[in-house]
Design a protein around this motif. Structure first.
Motif, mmCIF file in Angstrom:
data_model
loop_
_atom_site.group_PDB
_atom_site.id
_atom_site.type_symbol
_atom_site.label_atom_id
_atom_site.label_comp_id
_atom_site.label_asym_id
_atom_site.label_seq_id
_atom_site.Cartn_x
_atom_site.Cartn_y
_atom_site.Cartn_z
ATOM 1 N N ALA A 19 0.712 -0.764 -0.285
ATOM 2 C CA ALA A 19 -0.296 0.155 -0.355
ATOM 3 C C ALA A 19 0.943 1.173 -0.021
ATOM 4 O O ALA A 19 0.991 1.481 1.004
ATOM 5 C CB ALA A 19 -0.556 0.145 1.498
ATOM 6 N N MET A 20 1.248 1.530 -1.129
ATOM 7 C CA MET A 20 1.491 2.990 -1.448
ATOM 8 C C MET A 20 1.349 4.149 -2.255
ATOM 9 O O MET A 20 0.163 3.755 -2.765
ATOM 10 C CB MET A 20 3.408 2.730 -1.738
ATOM 11 C CG MET A 20 3.238 2.597 -3.046
ATOM 12 S SD MET A 20 4.894 1.726 -3.519
ATOM 13 C CE MET A 20 5.857 1.162 -2.476
ATOM 14 N N THR A 21 1.436 5.648 -1.828
ATOM 15 C CA THR A 21 0.308 6.662 -2.206
ATOM 16 C C THR A 21 1.286 6.335 -3.939
ATOM 17 O O THR A 21 2.484 6.188 -4.260
ATOM 18 C CB THR A 21 1.048 7.602 -1.585
ATOM 19 O OG1 THR A 21 2.166 8.117 -1.968
ATOM 20 C CG2 THR A 21 0.493 8.344 -0.628
ATOM 21 N N LEU A 22 0.694 7.104 -4.590
ATOM 22 C CA LEU A 22 1.511 6.955 -5.960
ATOM 23 C C LEU A 22 3.110 7.984 -6.546
ATOM 24 O O LEU A 22 3.476 7.817 -7.226
ATOM 25 C CB LEU A 22 0.127 7.626 -7.452
ATOM 26 C CG LEU A 22 -1.466 6.765 -7.807
ATOM 27 C CD1 LEU A 22 -2.427 8.020 -8.273
ATOM 28 C CD2 LEU A 22 -0.506 5.726 -8.615
ATOM 29 N N PRO A 23 2.556 9.487 -5.075
ATOM 30 C CA PRO A 23 4.238 9.864 -5.471
ATOM 31 C C PRO A 23 5.047 8.798 -4.787
ATOM 32 O O PRO A 23 6.984 8.760 -5.649
ATOM 33 C CB PRO A 23 3.641 10.736 -4.689
ATOM 34 C CG PRO A 23 2.604 11.191 -5.149
ATOM 35 C CD PRO A 23 2.321 10.152 -4.993
ATOM 36 N N VAL A 24 5.176 7.837 -3.784
ATOM 37 C CA VAL A 24 5.998 7.367 -3.884
ATOM 38 C C VAL A 24 6.022 5.940 -4.274
ATOM 39 O O VAL A 24 7.584 5.491 -4.881
ATOM 40 C CB VAL A 24 5.593 6.420 -2.343
ATOM 41 C CG1 VAL A 24 6.421 5.569 -1.627
ATOM 42 C CG2 VAL A 24 5.113 7.069 -1.003
ATOM 43 N N MET A 25 5.260 5.315 -5.036
ATOM 44 C CA MET A 25 5.172 4.538 -6.621
ATOM 45 C C MET A 25 6.663 5.321 -7.577
ATOM 46 O O MET A 25 7.250 4.656 -7.672
ATOM 47 C CB MET A 25 3.776 3.923 -6.796
ATOM 48 C CG MET A 25 3.984 2.678 -7.809
ATOM 49 S SD MET A 25 2.681 2.354 -8.788
ATOM 50 C CE MET A 25 1.801 1.869 -6.899
ATOM 51 N N ALA A 26 6.067 6.570 -7.888
ATOM 52 C CA ALA A 26 6.645 6.909 -9.343
ATOM 53 C C ALA A 26 8.208 7.225 -8.592
ATOM 54 O O ALA A 26 9.156 7.131 -9.109
ATOM 55 C CB ALA A 26 6.113 8.361 -9.261
ATOM 56 N N ALA A 27 8.879 7.814 -7.050
ATOM 57 C CA ALA A 27 10.042 7.818 -7.148
ATOM 58 C C ALA A 27 10.502 6.101 -6.653
ATOM 59 O O ALA A 27 11.824 6.292 -6.669
ATOM 60 C CB ALA A 27 9.897 8.344 -5.412
ATOM 61 N N ASN A 28 10.116 5.348 -6.398
ATOM 62 C CA ASN A 28 10.521 4.068 -6.541
ATOM 63 C C ASN A 28 11.615 3.732 -7.705
ATOM 64 O O ASN A 28 11.589 3.324 -8.446
ATOM 65 C CB ASN A 28 9.816 3.126 -6.110
ATOM 66 C CG ASN A 28 9.200 2.614 -4.670
ATOM 67 O OD1 ASN A 28 10.361 3.076 -4.250
ATOM 68 N ND2 ASN A 28 8.545 2.421 -4.756
ATOM 69 N N PHE A 29 10.741 4.284 -9.429
ATOM 70 C CA PHE A 29 10.972 4.087 -10.004
ATOM 71 C C PHE A 29 12.619 5.093 -10.489
ATOM 72 O O PHE A 29 13.133 5.342 -11.775
ATOM 73 C CB PHE A 29 10.361 4.330 -11.754
ATOM 74 C CG PHE A 29 9.124 3.345 -11.511
ATOM 75 C CD1 PHE A 29 9.157 2.070 -11.379
ATOM 76 C CD2 PHE A 29 7.782 3.597 -11.451
ATOM 77 C CE1 PHE A 29 7.941 0.831 -11.367
ATOM 78 C CE2 PHE A 29 6.606 2.577 -11.408
ATOM 79 C CZ PHE A 29 6.545 1.973 -10.972
ATOM 80 N N VAL A 30 12.855 6.142 -9.605
ATOM 81 C CA VAL A 30 14.094 6.427 -10.352
ATOM 82 C C VAL A 30 15.315 6.060 -9.126
ATOM 83 O O VAL A 30 15.612 5.653 -7.955
ATOM 84 C CB VAL A 30 14.292 8.362 -9.534
ATOM 85 C CG1 VAL A 30 14.991 8.677 -9.746
ATOM 86 C CG2 VAL A 30 12.957 9.048 -10.168
ATOM 87 N N THR A 31 15.919 5.323 -9.978
ATOM 88 C CA THR A 31 17.630 5.034 -9.129
ATOM 89 C C THR A 31 18.819 5.252 -9.547
ATOM 90 O O THR A 31 18.766 6.075 -9.985
ATOM 91 C CB THR A 31 17.434 2.790 -9.628
ATOM 92 O OG1 THR A 31 17.589 3.393 -11.142
ATOM 93 C CG2 THR A 31 16.510 2.461 -9.889
ATOM 94 N N GLN A 32 19.893 4.855 -8.846
ATOM 95 C CA GLN A 32 21.495 5.182 -9.364
ATOM 96 C C GLN A 32 21.452 5.386 -10.802
ATOM 97 O O GLN A 32 22.130 5.977 -11.013
ATOM 98 C CB GLN A 32 22.527 4.555 -8.423
ATOM 99 C CG GLN A 32 21.873 5.217 -6.800
ATOM 100 C CD GLN A 32 23.095 4.706 -5.546
ATOM 101 O OE1 GLN A 32 23.473 3.618 -6.249
ATOM 102 N NE2 GLN A 32 23.014 5.828 -4.547
#
Length: 95
Positions: A18-31
């Motif tokens: 259960a995560m919000t959409l902004p948190v989900m989008a942030a997971n797609f940004v990696t190093q």
């Protein structure tokens, strides 16, 4: 500044299930890379709900009532929350 507070609050209190959409989008940004396809798809998910105009109206009405002094902020937001939950339940989102 408040939007960052909301993001950090959601980031710290959500889980994988259960995560919000902004948190989900942030997971797609990696190093190594930014996964633009999933980031873009996440950004368009919310506005593609057919119920979004009604949800937007409930939220706008609540904010307007609170700012006009017709209701307390808590009462206005509780009413909007109840209306949104009722809408989504009748449309089959909660089973």
């Amino acid at each position: 500044m408040n939007c960052w507070n909301e993001f950090l609050f959601a980031l710290n209190l959500t889980s994988v299930k259960a995560m919000t959409l902004p948190v989900m989008a942030a997971n797609f940004v990696t190093q190594e890379a930014i996964l633009w396809g999933p980031v873009t798809a996440t950004g368009t998910m919310l506005t593609n709900l057919p119920e979004w105009p009604l949800i937007h109206e409930f939220i706008t009405d609540a904010i307007t009532a609170a700012l006009a002094g017709e209701k307390t902020t808590e009462a206005a937001l509780e009413e909007a929350d109840k209306n949104i939950a009722n809408l989504l339940e009748t449309r089959g989102y909660y089973n």
